[in-house]
Design a protein around this motif. Structure first.
Motif, short mmCIF file in Angstrom:
data_model
loop_
_atom_site.label_atom_id
_atom_site.label_comp_id
_atom_site.label_asym_id
_atom_site.label_seq_id
_atom_site.Cartn_x
_atom_site.Cartn_y
_atom_site.Cartn_z
N UNK A 178 -29.25 40.28 101.40
CA UNK A 178 -28.14 40.69 101.59
C UNK A 178 -28.42 42.00 102.76
N UNK A 179 -29.47 42.53 102.70
CA UNK A 179 -29.80 43.76 103.57
C UNK A 179 -30.05 43.23 104.94
N UNK A 180 -30.76 41.90 104.92
CA UNK A 180 -31.38 41.43 106.16
C UNK A 180 -30.04 40.58 106.96
N UNK A 181 -29.20 40.19 106.12
CA UNK A 181 -27.95 39.57 106.37
C UNK A 181 -27.08 40.38 107.13
N UNK A 182 -26.90 41.72 106.39
CA UNK A 182 -26.00 42.66 107.11
C UNK A 182 -26.35 43.29 108.44
N UNK A 183 -27.74 43.66 108.59
CA UNK A 183 -28.58 43.88 109.58
C UNK A 183 -28.25 43.01 110.79
N UNK A 184 -28.59 41.75 110.47
CA UNK A 184 -28.51 40.60 111.35
C UNK A 184 -26.78 40.45 111.97
N UNK B 69 -34.85 40.90 87.64
CA UNK B 69 -35.02 42.07 88.54
C UNK B 69 -35.66 41.60 89.78
N UNK B 70 -36.45 40.36 89.60
CA UNK B 70 -37.07 39.96 90.83
C UNK B 70 -35.95 39.16 91.75
N UNK B 71 -35.09 38.34 91.05
CA UNK B 71 -33.92 37.71 91.63
C UNK B 71 -33.03 38.81 92.33
N UNK B 72 -32.77 39.67 91.73
CA UNK B 72 -31.77 40.76 92.12
C UNK B 72 -32.53 41.67 93.31
N UNK B 73 -33.83 41.71 93.36
CA UNK B 73 -34.66 42.32 94.52
C UNK B 73 -34.49 41.25 95.62
N UNK B 74 -34.81 40.02 95.18
CA UNK B 74 -34.63 38.99 96.42
C UNK B 74 -33.32 39.30 96.96
N UNK B 75 -32.47 38.97 96.30
CA UNK B 75 -30.98 38.93 96.61
C UNK B 75 -30.40 39.98 97.43
#
Length: 176
Positions: free
Chosen positions: A82-88, A72-78
Protein backbone atom coordinates in the motif's frame (compact mmCIF):
# COMPACT_ATOMS: atom_id res chain seq x y z
CA UNK A 1 -6.66 -9.44 17.66
CA UNK A 2 -9.03 -12.42 17.76
CA UNK A 3 -6.10 -14.84 17.47
CA UNK A 4 -4.38 -13.13 20.42
CA UNK A 5 -7.49 -13.31 22.57
CA UNK A 6 -7.99 -16.97 21.61
CA UNK A 7 -4.35 -17.74 22.47
CA UNK A 8 -4.81 -16.14 25.88
CA UNK A 9 -8.01 -18.08 26.52
CA UNK A 10 -6.43 -21.41 25.48
CA UNK A 11 -3.36 -20.71 27.63
CA UNK A 12 -5.59 -20.05 30.65
CA UNK A 13 -7.55 -23.24 29.95
CA UNK A 14 -4.31 -25.22 29.74
CA UNK A 15 -3.17 -23.76 33.06
CA UNK A 16 -6.45 -24.67 34.72
CA UNK A 17 -6.36 -28.24 33.33
CA UNK A 18 -2.72 -28.79 34.30
CA UNK A 19 -3.42 -27.56 37.83
CA UNK A 20 -6.48 -29.78 38.02
CA UNK A 21 -4.60 -32.89 36.89
CA UNK A 22 -1.73 -32.09 39.22
CA UNK A 23 -4.14 -31.88 42.17
CA UNK A 24 -6.02 -34.96 41.03
CA UNK A 25 -2.85 -36.98 41.26
CA UNK A 26 -2.36 -36.00 44.89
CA UNK A 27 -5.97 -36.23 45.97
CA UNK A 28 -7.49 -39.43 47.21
CA UNK A 29 -11.09 -40.43 47.14
CA UNK A 30 -12.87 -40.73 50.44
CA UNK A 31 -10.15 -39.21 52.55
CA UNK A 32 -11.92 -40.19 55.77
CA UNK A 33 -11.83 -43.86 54.91
CA UNK A 34 -9.04 -46.28 54.43
CA UNK A 35 -8.81 -47.34 50.78
CA UNK A 36 -10.15 -50.84 50.16
CA UNK A 37 -7.68 -53.66 49.71
CA UNK A 38 -8.34 -53.95 46.00
CA UNK A 39 -6.53 -50.70 45.32
CA UNK A 40 -2.78 -51.12 45.09
CA UNK A 41 -2.21 -47.42 44.91
CA UNK A 42 -4.36 -44.36 45.38
CA UNK A 43 -6.42 -43.30 42.35
CA UNK A 44 -4.76 -40.41 40.57
CA UNK A 45 -7.15 -39.86 37.69
CA UNK A 46 -6.64 -40.90 34.11
CA UNK A 47 -3.21 -39.34 33.72
CA UNK A 48 -2.44 -41.11 30.46
CA UNK A 49 -5.77 -39.92 29.03
CA UNK A 50 -5.24 -36.28 29.96
CA UNK A 51 -2.77 -35.90 27.08
CA UNK A 52 -5.74 -36.05 24.71
CA UNK A 53 -7.46 -32.92 25.97
CA UNK A 54 -4.27 -31.10 26.94
CA UNK A 55 -2.59 -32.15 23.69
CA UNK A 56 -5.56 -30.94 21.68
CA UNK A 57 -5.51 -27.58 23.49
CA UNK A 58 -1.77 -27.27 22.88
CA UNK A 59 -2.35 -27.92 19.15
CA UNK A 60 -5.11 -25.30 19.13
CA UNK A 61 -2.81 -22.85 20.90
CA UNK A 62 -0.04 -23.42 18.33
CA UNK A 63 -2.59 -23.02 15.51
CA UNK A 64 -3.67 -19.67 16.93
CA UNK A 65 -0.01 -18.61 17.28
CA UNK A 66 0.67 -19.59 13.66
CA UNK A 67 -2.51 -17.78 12.52
CA UNK A 68 -1.41 -14.65 14.38
CA UNK A 69 2.09 -14.79 12.85
CA UNK A 70 0.68 -15.35 9.35
CA UNK A 71 -1.80 -12.53 9.80
CA UNK A 72 0.88 -10.12 11.02
CA UNK A 73 3.14 -11.04 8.10
CA UNK A 74 0.28 -10.61 5.60
CA UNK A 75 -0.67 -7.26 7.14
CA UNK A 76 2.95 -6.07 7.02
CA UNK A 77 3.23 -7.12 3.37
CA UNK A 78 -0.08 -5.47 2.50
CA UNK A 79 0.96 -2.27 4.31
CA UNK A 80 4.28 -2.21 2.44
CA UNK A 81 2.49 -2.72 -0.90
CA UNK A 82 0.00 0.00 0.00
CA UNK A 83 2.77 2.44 0.94
CA UNK A 84 4.64 1.67 -2.29
CA UNK A 85 1.45 2.07 -4.32
CA UNK A 86 0.62 5.39 -2.65
CA UNK A 87 4.16 6.71 -3.22
CA UNK A 88 4.09 5.65 -6.87
CA UNK A 89 0.62 7.14 -7.28
CA UNK A 90 1.71 10.43 -5.74
CA UNK A 91 4.73 10.66 -8.06
CA UNK A 92 2.59 9.70 -11.05
CA UNK A 93 -0.04 12.28 -10.13
CA UNK A 94 2.57 15.04 -9.80
CA UNK A 95 4.07 14.06 -13.15
CA UNK A 96 0.69 14.10 -14.86
CA UNK A 97 -0.20 17.42 -13.26
CA UNK A 98 3.01 18.93 -14.65
CA UNK A 99 2.21 17.42 -18.06
CA UNK A 100 -1.24 19.03 -17.95
CA UNK A 101 0.30 22.41 -17.06
CA UNK A 102 2.87 22.17 -19.87
CA UNK A 103 0.33 21.02 -22.42
CA UNK A 104 -2.12 23.74 -21.41
CA UNK A 105 0.58 26.39 -21.85
CA UNK A 106 1.61 24.86 -25.19
CA UNK A 107 -2.03 24.84 -26.34
CA UNK A 108 -2.39 28.52 -25.47
CA UNK A 109 0.80 29.34 -27.38
CA UNK A 110 -0.34 27.33 -30.40
CA UNK A 111 -3.80 28.92 -30.30
CA UNK A 112 -2.26 32.38 -30.21
CA UNK A 113 0.09 31.49 -33.09
CA UNK A 114 -2.86 30.13 -35.08
CA UNK A 115 -4.79 33.37 -34.54
CA UNK A 116 -1.81 35.42 -35.74
CA UNK A 117 -1.36 33.16 -38.79
CA UNK A 118 -5.05 33.46 -39.67
CA UNK A 119 -4.86 37.26 -39.45
CA UNK A 120 -1.75 37.20 -41.67
CA UNK A 121 -3.56 34.92 -44.13
CA UNK A 122 -6.56 37.24 -44.26
CA UNK A 123 -4.33 40.25 -44.91
CA UNK A 124 -2.34 38.40 -47.55
CA UNK A 125 -5.54 37.16 -49.19
CA UNK A 126 -6.84 40.72 -49.36
CA UNK A 127 -3.57 41.86 -50.96
CA UNK A 128 -3.74 38.97 -53.45
CA UNK A 129 -7.36 39.75 -54.33
CA UNK A 130 -6.44 43.42 -54.89
CA UNK A 131 -3.43 42.46 -57.04
CA UNK A 132 -5.53 40.03 -59.12
CA UNK A 133 -8.20 42.69 -59.61
CA UNK A 134 -5.54 45.19 -60.74
CA UNK A 135 -4.03 42.53 -63.03
CA UNK A 136 -7.42 41.84 -64.56
CA UNK A 137 -7.83 45.60 -65.10
CA UNK A 138 -4.42 45.93 -66.80
CA UNK A 139 -4.60 42.73 -68.80
CA UNK A 140 -6.62 44.09 -71.76
CA UNK A 141 -4.25 47.03 -72.21
CA UNK A 142 -1.12 44.86 -72.04
CA UNK A 143 -2.19 41.90 -74.04
CA UNK A 144 -3.99 42.65 -77.28
CA UNK A 145 -5.96 39.53 -77.96
CA UNK A 146 -6.79 40.40 -81.59
CA UNK A 147 -3.18 40.48 -82.85
CA UNK A 148 -1.28 37.32 -83.79
CA UNK A 149 2.24 36.53 -82.66
CA UNK A 150 3.78 37.26 -86.07
CA UNK A 151 2.10 40.67 -86.21
CA UNK A 152 3.39 41.53 -82.74
CA UNK A 153 6.94 40.46 -83.69
CA UNK A 154 6.74 42.58 -86.87
CA UNK A 155 5.47 45.62 -84.89
CA UNK A 156 8.15 45.20 -82.29
CA UNK A 157 10.82 45.00 -85.01
CA UNK A 158 9.49 48.20 -86.63
CA UNK A 159 9.42 49.91 -83.22
CA UNK A 160 13.03 48.89 -82.52
CA UNK A 161 14.17 50.13 -85.92
CA UNK A 162 12.42 53.48 -85.45
CA UNK A 163 13.97 53.83 -81.96
CA UNK A 164 17.43 53.07 -83.35
CA UNK A 165 16.90 55.65 -86.09
CA UNK A 166 15.81 58.22 -83.50
CA UNK A 167 18.95 57.46 -81.51
CA UNK A 168 21.18 57.96 -84.55
CA UNK A 169 19.47 61.28 -85.29
CA UNK A 170 19.95 62.42 -81.69
CA UNK A 171 23.60 61.39 -81.77
CA UNK A 172 24.02 63.24 -85.03
CA UNK A 173 25.07 60.29 -87.05
CA UNK A 174 24.24 59.51 -90.62
CA UNK A 175 21.46 61.88 -91.38
CA UNK A 176 19.44 60.70 -94.32
Amino acid sequence: KDAQEAQTAVAEALTVLKEFYAKAGEATAFVQQEPPAIFDSPYRGMQSENGGVVGMLEVIESDFARLEADTKAAEATAQKEYDTFMTDSKVDKESKTKDIDHKTAKKQDETQALTVKREDLEGTQKELDAALAYFDKLKPSCVDAGVSYEDRVARRKEEIESLQEALRILNGEDLP
